[in-house]
Design a protein around this motif. Structure first.
Motif, PDB file in Angstrom:
ATOM      1  N   THR A   1     -12.938  51.854  14.658  1.00 18.03           N
ATOM      2  CA  THR A   1     -12.200  51.799  15.910  1.00 18.03           C
ATOM      3  C   THR A   1     -10.732  51.504  15.659  1.00 18.03           C
ATOM      4  N   SER A   2      -9.864  52.200  16.379  1.00 12.61           N
ATOM      5  CA  SER A   2      -8.420  52.065  16.202  1.00 12.61           C
ATOM      6  C   SER A   2      -7.982  50.609  16.325  1.00 12.61           C
ATOM      7  N   ASN A   3      -7.018  50.239  15.497  1.00 12.38           N
ATOM      8  CA  ASN A   3      -6.416  48.914  15.494  1.00 12.38           C
ATOM      9  C   ASN A   3      -7.315  47.843  14.902  1.00 12.38           C
ATOM     10  N   LYS A   4      -8.407  48.225  14.254  1.00 11.63           N
ATOM     11  CA  LYS A   4      -9.201  47.256  13.514  1.00 11.63           C
ATOM     12  C   LYS A   4      -8.499  46.955  12.194  1.00 11.63           C
ATOM     13  N   ILE A   5      -8.558  45.694  11.777  1.00  8.62           N
ATOM     14  CA  ILE A   5      -7.901  45.258  10.553  1.00  8.62           C
ATOM     15  C   ILE A   5      -8.953  44.702   9.604  1.00  8.62           C
TER      16      ILE A   5
ATOM     17  N   GLY B   1      -8.619  52.534   9.780  1.00  9.07           N
ATOM     18  CA  GLY B   1      -8.356  51.105   9.893  1.00  9.07           C
ATOM     19  C   GLY B   1      -7.077  50.687   9.187  1.00  9.07           C
ATOM     20  N   ASP B   2      -6.536  49.546   9.606  1.00 11.50           N
ATOM     21  CA  ASP B   2      -5.422  48.918   8.911  1.00 11.50           C
ATOM     22  C   ASP B   2      -5.985  47.892   7.917  1.00 11.50           C
TER      23      ASP B   2
ATOM     24  N   LYS C   1      -1.256  50.855   8.646  1.00 11.65           N
ATOM     25  CA  LYS C   1      -0.467  49.697   8.269  1.00 11.65           C
ATOM     26  C   LYS C   1      -1.198  48.898   7.198  1.00 11.65           C
ATOM     27  N   ALA C   2      -0.414  48.245   6.334  1.00  7.78           N
ATOM     28  CA  ALA C   2      -1.010  47.440   5.274  1.00  7.78           C
ATOM     29  C   ALA C   2      -0.023  46.381   4.807  1.00  7.78           C
TER      30      ALA C   2
ATOM     31  N   LYS D   1       0.589  38.512  12.366  1.00 10.45           N
ATOM     32  CA  LYS D   1       1.552  38.540  13.474  1.00 10.45           C
ATOM     33  C   LYS D   1       2.724  39.473  13.161  1.00 10.45           C
ATOM     34  N   THR D   2       3.245  39.365  11.944  1.00 10.29           N
ATOM     35  CA  THR D   2       4.434  40.136  11.587  1.00 10.29           C
ATOM     36  C   THR D   2       4.140  41.618  11.414  1.00 10.29           C
ATOM     37  N   THR D   3       3.070  41.937  10.726  1.00 14.35           N
ATOM     38  CA  THR D   3       2.787  43.330  10.358  1.00 14.35           C
ATOM     39  C   THR D   3       2.005  44.077  11.428  1.00 14.35           C
ATOM     40  N   PHE D   4       1.077  43.375  12.091  1.00 15.29           N
ATOM     41  CA  PHE D   4       0.160  44.061  12.997  1.00 15.29           C
ATOM     42  C   PHE D   4       0.279  43.630  14.456  1.00 15.29           C
ATOM     43  N   GLY D   5       1.043  42.562  14.713  1.00 17.80           N
ATOM     44  CA  GLY D   5       1.140  42.062  16.077  1.00 17.80           C
ATOM     45  C   GLY D   5      -0.160  41.489  16.588  1.00 17.80           C
ATOM     46  N   ARG D   6      -0.968  40.926  15.683  1.00 15.87           N
ATOM     47  CA  ARG D   6      -2.279  40.376  16.024  1.00 15.87           C
ATOM     48  C   ARG D   6      -2.376  38.921  15.576  1.00 15.87           C
ATOM     49  N   ASP D   7      -3.277  38.183  16.202  1.00 20.39           N
ATOM     50  CA  ASP D   7      -3.571  36.816  15.778  1.00 20.39           C
ATOM     51  C   ASP D   7      -4.865  36.737  14.971  1.00 20.39           C
ATOM     52  N   THR D   8      -5.622  37.813  14.953  1.00 17.81           N
ATOM     53  CA  THR D   8      -6.909  37.823  14.275  1.00 17.81           C
ATOM     54  C   THR D   8      -7.067  39.119  13.479  1.00 17.81           C
TER      55      THR D   8
END
Length: 255
Positions: A4-8, A31-32, A57-58, A83-90
């Motif tokens: 799924t898109s935006n999964k890290i 996936g990223d 992204k990586a 936060k910096t690379t993906f704009g995520r907290d998890t």
């Protein structure tokens, strides 16, 4: 099959070998990726560049899977990178891949060798997962790497295989305890693979390669492309109901 898109995914030990192939396979599946490396910074950055060339992204973070005291600090560096690379907290998927081989007959195994195997392959997996649970998203996935040698014996890998057997049991308990958060946990157990693992024995020594090829129903030793895409597929929603399993990916080794 797509992730799924935006999964890290966080893949430990991904500057080379199966970790590298897994990270690239995750990116190819959409996936990223966060990759870790112990000392091969240039190789890790090359993997990041390959992932970015695939349109994902990586980021690469230094990490020592045998240094439990550093795990809290690593979790904080991971939070900052998310936060910096993906704009995520998890992040969504944890692949505990980092490790090493250490060949020694039981009669010759030293305490130092044993402790290193335990620290990296078992203690490190447990306590890294523990440290990252607050950062791992509900509904996520954990894949712990084991080995086909927990089922088929090969003299010289007794301590290594025993520690991986402990990881297989730990994975079942992780699945049970994290199920309330919707987190699935599985073990992937590769057979003999042609990488630089264990000093590149399977890849570079024709005699050892032939021994494992002759043990395998498909008639050859494995290559990284046999493993990375399988792990990426296991992380996808297509396999959301696979949980608490030991999945051997060995071409039929030792049957």
């Amino acid at each position: 099959m797509t992730i799924t898109s935006n999964k890290i995914a966080l893949v430990t030990g991904a500057s080379r070998g199966l970790g590298r192939n897994t990270a690239l396979s995750v990116a190819r599946h959409g996936g990223d990726v966060v990759i870790t490396y112990q000392s091969r910074a240039e190789e890790a950055q090359a993997v990041v560049a390959e992932i970015e060339a695939l349109g994902r992204k990586a980021v690469a973070l230094q990490f020592d899977s045998g240094d439990v005291a550093s795990f809290a600090g690593f979790a904080e560096r991971l939070r900052a990178a998310l936060k910096t690379t993906f704009g995520r907290d998890t992040f969504d998927h944890l692949v505990n891949n980092a490790g090493h081989g250490d060949y020694a007959l039981i009669a010759d195994t030293t305490e130092a060798q044993f402790d290193w195997l335990v620290d990296v392959h078992f203690k490190g997996v447990l306590f890294l997962t523990q440290a990252l649970l607050p950062v791992l998203a509900d509904g996520g996935r954990i894949v712990n790497l084991s080995t086909g040698l927990t089922r088929v014996s090969f003299p010289g890998y007794g301590a290594y295989a025993a520690v991986k057997g402990a990881v297989e049991v730990l994975s079942v308990y992780m699945a049970k305890e994290l199920g309330s958060r919707g987190i699935a946990v599985n073990t992937v157990a590769p057979g003999a693979i042609e990488t630089d693992f264990g000093g590149g024995a399977v890849r570079d020594n024709p005699e050892i390669n032939k021994v494992f090829a002759d043990m395998t129903a498909l008639g050859r030793a494995g290559v990284p492309d046999d493993i990375g895409p399988m792990i990426a597929g296991l992380l996808s929603e297509d396999n959301r109901w696979v949980n608490a399993q030991r999945i051997e990916v060995s071409g039929g080794q030792g049957i």
